[in-house]
Scaffold this motif. Sequence first.
Motif, PDB file in Angstrom:
ATOM      1  N   ALA A 246     -19.528  -2.910  -6.916  1.00  0.00           N
ATOM      2  CA  ALA A 246     -20.595  -2.274  -7.341  1.00  0.00           C
ATOM      3  C   ALA A 246     -21.320  -1.557  -6.348  1.00  0.00           C
ATOM      4  N   ARG A 247     -21.419  -2.173  -4.955  1.00  0.00           N
ATOM      5  CA  ARG A 247     -22.014  -1.681  -3.867  1.00  0.00           C
ATOM      6  C   ARG A 247     -21.202  -0.516  -3.428  1.00  0.00           C
ATOM      7  N   GLU A 248     -20.129  -0.462  -3.533  1.00  0.00           N
ATOM      8  CA  GLU A 248     -19.069   0.794  -3.296  1.00  0.00           C
ATOM      9  C   GLU A 248     -19.481   2.005  -4.109  1.00  0.00           C
ATOM     10  N   ILE A 249     -19.698   1.732  -5.499  1.00  0.00           N
ATOM     11  CA  ILE A 249     -19.936   2.661  -6.368  1.00  0.00           C
ATOM     12  C   ILE A 249     -21.360   3.150  -6.054  1.00  0.00           C
ATOM     13  N   ARG A 250     -22.452   2.322  -5.903  1.00  0.00           N
ATOM     14  CA  ARG A 250     -23.714   2.871  -5.372  1.00  0.00           C
ATOM     15  C   ARG A 250     -23.738   3.530  -4.006  1.00  0.00           C
ATOM     16  N   ALA A 251     -22.893   3.479  -3.410  1.00  0.00           N
ATOM     17  CA  ALA A 251     -22.804   4.461  -2.012  1.00  0.00           C
ATOM     18  C   ALA A 251     -22.466   5.702  -2.186  1.00  0.00           C
TER      19      ALA A 251
ATOM     20  N   PRO B 178     -23.209   9.111  -4.063  1.00  0.00           N
ATOM     21  CA  PRO B 178     -24.377   9.809  -4.669  1.00  0.00           C
ATOM     22  C   PRO B 178     -24.197  10.166  -6.119  1.00  0.00           C
ATOM     23  N   GLN B 179     -23.097  10.567  -6.533  1.00  0.00           N
ATOM     24  CA  GLN B 179     -22.852  10.859  -7.838  1.00  0.00           C
ATOM     25  C   GLN B 179     -23.044   9.722  -8.855  1.00  0.00           C
ATOM     26  N   TYR B 180     -22.983   8.616  -8.194  1.00  0.00           N
ATOM     27  CA  TYR B 180     -22.980   7.170  -9.226  1.00  0.00           C
ATOM     28  C   TYR B 180     -24.056   6.272  -9.077  1.00  0.00           C
ATOM     29  N   GLN B 181     -25.458   7.111  -8.537  1.00  0.00           N
ATOM     30  CA  GLN B 181     -26.405   6.250  -8.380  1.00  0.00           C
ATOM     31  C   GLN B 181     -27.021   5.695  -9.420  1.00  0.00           C
ATOM     32  N   ASP B 182     -26.912   6.499 -10.615  1.00  0.00           N
ATOM     33  CA  ASP B 182     -27.526   6.294 -11.806  1.00  0.00           C
ATOM     34  C   ASP B 182     -26.525   5.646 -13.023  1.00  0.00           C
ATOM     35  N   LEU B 183     -25.304   5.637 -12.678  1.00  0.00           N
ATOM     36  CA  LEU B 183     -24.340   5.243 -13.618  1.00  0.00           C
ATOM     37  C   LEU B 183     -24.725   3.676 -13.881  1.00  0.00           C
ATOM     38  N   PRO B 184     -24.777   3.478 -15.100  1.00  0.00           N
ATOM     39  CA  PRO B 184     -25.059   1.961 -15.543  1.00  0.00           C
ATOM     40  C   PRO B 184     -23.999   1.098 -15.461  1.00  0.00           C
TER      41      PRO B 184
ATOM     42  N   LEU C  14     -10.655   4.146  -7.830  1.00  0.00           N
ATOM     43  CA  LEU C  14      -9.858   5.409  -7.960  1.00  0.00           C
ATOM     44  C   LEU C  14      -9.955   6.130  -9.323  1.00  0.00           C
ATOM     45  N   LEU C  15      -9.920   5.207 -10.152  1.00  0.00           N
ATOM     46  CA  LEU C  15      -9.815   5.785 -11.605  1.00  0.00           C
ATOM     47  C   LEU C  15     -11.240   6.172 -11.920  1.00  0.00           C
ATOM     48  N   LEU C  16     -12.431   5.815 -11.370  1.00  0.00           N
ATOM     49  CA  LEU C  16     -13.486   6.268 -11.594  1.00  0.00           C
ATOM     50  C   LEU C  16     -13.769   7.562 -10.877  1.00  0.00           C
ATOM     51  N   LEU C  17     -13.099   7.916  -9.813  1.00  0.00           N
ATOM     52  CA  LEU C  17     -13.065   9.039  -9.051  1.00  0.00           C
ATOM     53  C   LEU C  17     -12.559  10.367  -9.835  1.00  0.00           C
ATOM     54  N   GLU C  18     -11.470   9.617 -10.699  1.00  0.00           N
ATOM     55  CA  GLU C  18     -10.496  10.794 -11.655  1.00  0.00           C
ATOM     56  C   GLU C  18     -11.105  10.973 -12.871  1.00  0.00           C
ATOM     57  N   LYS C  19     -11.870  10.112 -13.452  1.00  0.00           N
ATOM     58  CA  LYS C  19     -12.349  10.489 -14.993  1.00  0.00           C
ATOM     59  C   LYS C  19     -13.945  10.115 -15.078  1.00  0.00           C
ATOM     60  N   GLU C  20     -14.557  10.588 -16.064  1.00  0.00           N
ATOM     61  CA  GLU C  20     -15.979  10.424 -16.251  1.00  0.00           C
ATOM     62  C   GLU C  20     -16.262   9.126 -17.304  1.00  0.00           C
ATOM     63  N   PHE C  21     -17.255   8.292 -16.913  1.00  0.00           N
ATOM     64  CA  PHE C  21     -17.471   7.325 -17.775  1.00  0.00           C
ATOM     65  C   PHE C  21     -19.016   7.031 -18.155  1.00  0.00           C
ATOM     66  N   ASP C  22     -19.451   6.614 -19.284  1.00  0.00           N
ATOM     67  CA  ASP C  22     -20.846   6.379 -19.881  1.00  0.00           C
ATOM     68  C   ASP C  22     -21.291   5.118 -19.250  1.00  0.00           C
TER      69      ASP C  22
END
Length: 328
Positions: A35-40, A42-48, A10-18
Amino acid sequence: MAPNQSQNLLLLLEKEFDTILMDIQMPVMDGYRAAREIRALPQYQDLPIIALTANASNEDRRKALENGMNEHISKPIDGKELVKTLAQFIPVKSDFLNEELSLQSEPKIKQNPEGENKPEELSSLHRLCLENKLKKFQLGEELHIELLMQFSRNKADIFEEIDTAVENHDMQTAINLAHGLKGVAGNIGATQVADQAAQIENRLKNKSLNTDYKSLMSSAKQTMTKLIAGINNLDQNHSADNIVEVSQPLPPNEALAPYIEGLRTMISDNNLEALSYLDLVCKRFEKTPIKGLLNPVRDSLSQYKFDQANASLTKLINNISTLQRDLK
């Protein structure tokens, strides 16, 4: 960081992270699923995403990569390894990276009267058997002391919390507490506590709560008590330079309290405007000793050390009534 991975999402959806440092073993949702939820999305496909785990085998690294993470770092964390890994995924200037790595060279060593080499000005930490962490993580003294203070505030009663979880037949919570303590204690260099936490975690996983387990818990509590006492003593010595001599009257509590409470709320929320608000408080009470008393809070906020700022402010709040009484 939130207390579990669901809230982290939920925090990831509210803020931007490097980048994301993903703790694998967390309550509610483990790091692999997170990690699987994040990769699902689209906007976080390339987030390290970098996995952090106490397990250091090739199998653990393979599993992390298979679940969408970019790299794997084992705990206790090595500072140089962390910086180099982050540099692979976060664009930084080469001179900045070289500076960071040079800062992590061997700490200054001076010869004490007995001829033993010790990190400069860290004899108290030596008594807590923490130099091994200074050499591994290459922490500066100020950062290391800050981490120790956080450990003292957050983990002092953790073995009692494990006892409570076991008594309530909540074994998973007990296991998570022991696992978390193992990693945190390792990161600050408290190797004996880390080793005991690892043994307790294994006993809990195997449900081996016999006489040996009780003896292990008793020993671990004694170790923790000595460690916390040493840290608190270090805190008192370290805070000596920040003592402000108060010779003028403090403002009335009813006038000061709303401002202090507002500042505490902003610090608790990690609000970047807290430093500006502190300046406002100092200006409002500029003819009183408040500015000097708030200096430790200012120093922490200027370095974005919100937890340390909160601790300094709490200590000030606790002392204000005493100061007012002494000045009457």
